[in-house]
Design an enzyme around this catalytic site. Structure first.
Site, short mmCIF file in Angstrom:
data_model
loop_
_atom_site.label_atom_id
_atom_site.label_comp_id
_atom_site.label_asym_id
_atom_site.label_seq_id
_atom_site.Cartn_x
_atom_site.Cartn_y
_atom_site.Cartn_z
CE1 TYR A 1 -3.32 -2.83 0.88
CE2 TYR A 1 -4.57 -0.86 1.41
CZ TYR A 1 -4.53 -2.21 1.14
OH TYR A 1 -5.69 -2.92 1.11
CE LYS B 1 1.87 -17.76 -2.54
NZ LYS B 1 0.97 -18.93 -2.59
CG ASP C 1 -1.85 -20.32 -0.95
OD1 ASP C 1 -1.24 -20.29 0.14
OD2 ASP C 1 -1.43 -20.94 -1.94
CG ASP D 1 -7.87 -4.98 2.15
OD1 ASP D 1 -8.82 -4.52 2.80
OD2 ASP D 1 -7.82 -4.95 0.90
CG ASP E 1 -13.36 -7.30 2.97
OD1 ASP E 1 -13.08 -6.58 3.94
OD2 ASP E 1 -13.83 -6.86 1.90
C1 IPM Z 1 -10.13 -1.46 4.50
C2 IPM Z 1 -10.42 -0.89 3.14
C3 IPM Z 1 -9.26 0.02 2.76
C4 IPM Z 1 -8.01 -0.82 2.73
C5 IPM Z 1 -9.45 0.77 1.43
C6 IPM Z 1 -10.73 1.57 1.42
C7 IPM Z 1 -8.27 1.63 1.10
O1 IPM Z 1 -10.63 -1.90 2.23
O2 IPM Z 1 -10.02 -0.68 5.47
O3 IPM Z 1 -10.03 -2.67 4.60
O4 IPM Z 1 -7.73 -1.48 1.72
O5 IPM Z 1 -7.28 -0.80 3.71
MG MG Z 2 -10.67 -3.86 3.06
#
Ligand code: IPM
Ligand code: MG
Length: 356
Positions: free
Chosen positions: A142, A191, A223, A247, A251
């Site tokens: 990032y 990884k 993975d 990240d 999710d």
């Molecule tokens: C998160 C989001 C952010 C990230 C984006 C919006 C930049 O997906 O906080 O997980 O990737 O960190």
């Molecule tokens: Mg995210």
């Protein structure tokens, strides 16, 4: 106690969910005799519209000078075509690095009332889902150099991924400390079969583990980890990983708990000042309709009270109130179940406040 909270409403559903979170804070202030003052900070798409950039330095300064930051969500299709360095998400990254909050804590815990909302089989859910992802937040791909250029007659894009020993060690330490306070199991995810940065990661974590003989350390390739999270999430206690893997995995982890709308997060550095936000996005498609789920943001407020302000009783009161409201069968659209009562964003906020 007096606390000054920088508030970023942001875009999409951000303003609605933040309104409910602030009403909860006001209730806590009243009940426990605290004084919370709020400083509005403009960040994200709304800042691009107003200032031509997603987080002006003066707005960042308000955050740095606050006792903590409460953030709704930023971004939306409207700003999808602005140049990469001006996107709303860049504001978020500037906030994280400007505040030096390197450690992002994302719990994946299933609420018993919502167990049937998990897409996983009941036999898997029954074994329990209660783990934390500790994500490195201000390093890695990032924050490397990003470049798109023409090379040999075609476009070529480069994203640089750097990790230094010191960056790995400080986040690994948070991982070990977090595990020490829980079930003493830490899984380091990388990884290392492909990436140099991951091989360095693994060796630094392994070296640090000597200081934590009471914590059982395991290593897992990312993975495989993605697979294990849906196959048997009960095996995890604390996962520590780098920025982009965290990240993606967070999710995935949120989904198995039923709804991304329920998950709070904290981001901390070497001081008690943190950034608190739900892990979901700005959901522009449902913005302004009063149907968003404010619980992820309200639980983020609870984390702020617990981790930054040392107000454990107040945090417990919020979490208990959420649990009671769920017990009574109230649900926002994203977590609606048969036989339950559907409520909007503001109604959900009000119900939680009434139960504090
Ligand atoms: C998160 C989001 C952010 C990230 C984006 C919006 C930049 O997906 O906080 O997980 O990737 O960190
Ligand atoms: Mg995210």
């Amino acid at each position: 106690m007096d606390k000054n909270i920088a508030v970023i409403r942001g875009d999409g559903i951000g303003p609605e969910i933040i309104n409910e979170a602030i009403a909860v804070l006001d209730k806590i202030a009243q009940k426990y005799n605290h004084k919370f003052t709020y400083t509005d900070v403009c960040m994200g798409g709304c800042a691009i519209d107003k200032y031509g950039e997603p987080l002006p330095d003066a707005e960042l300064a308000k955050c740095v000078n606050s006792d903590s930051v409460l953030l709704g969500a930023v971004g939306g299709a409207k700003w999808d075509t602005v140049p990469g360095h001006l996107r709303p998400e860049k504001g978020l990254l500037k906030l994280r690095s400007g505040m030096q909050v390197y450690s992002n804590n994302r719990p994946a815990k299933i609420w018993p009332q919502l167990a049937s909302a998990s897409p996983l089989k009941e036999s898997i859910v029954k074994k329990g889902i209660d783990f934390i992802i500790v994500r490195e937040l201000i390093g890695g791909i990032y924050f490397g150099k990003h470049e798109t250029k023409e090379q040999n007659g075609e476009m070529c894009a480069i994203d640089e991924l750097i990790y230094r020993e010191s960056e790995i060690e400080r986040i690994a330490r948070i991982g070990f400390e977090t595990a020490r306070k829980r079930n003493k199991k830490l899984c380091s995810v990388e990884k290392s079969n492909v990436l140099d940065s991951s091989r360095l990661w693994k060796s630094v974590v392994t070296k640090l583990s000597r200081e934590y003989p009471d914590v059982e350390l395991s290593h897992m390739l990312v993975d495989n980890c993605a697979m294990q999270i849906v196959k048997d999430p009960s095996q995890f206690d604390v996962i520590v990983t780098e920025n982009m893997f965290g990240d993606i995995l967070s999710d995935e982890a949120s989904q198995i708990t039923g709804s991304i709308g329920m998950i709070p997060s904290s981001s901390l550095g070497s001081t008690t000042r943190g950034v608190y936000e739900p892990i979901h996005g700005s959901a522009p498609d449902i913005a302004g309709k009063d149907i968003a789920n404010p619980i992820g943001t309200i639980l983020s407020v609870a984390m702020m009270l617990r981790f930054s302000f040392d107000m454990a009783d107040e945090a417990d009161a919020i979490e208990d109130a959420v649990s009671k409201v769920l017990d009574k069968g109230y649900r926002t659209a994203d977590i609606m179940q048969e036989g339950c009562i559907k409520v909007g964003c503001s109604e959900m906020g009000k119900l939680i406040i009434d139960n504090i």
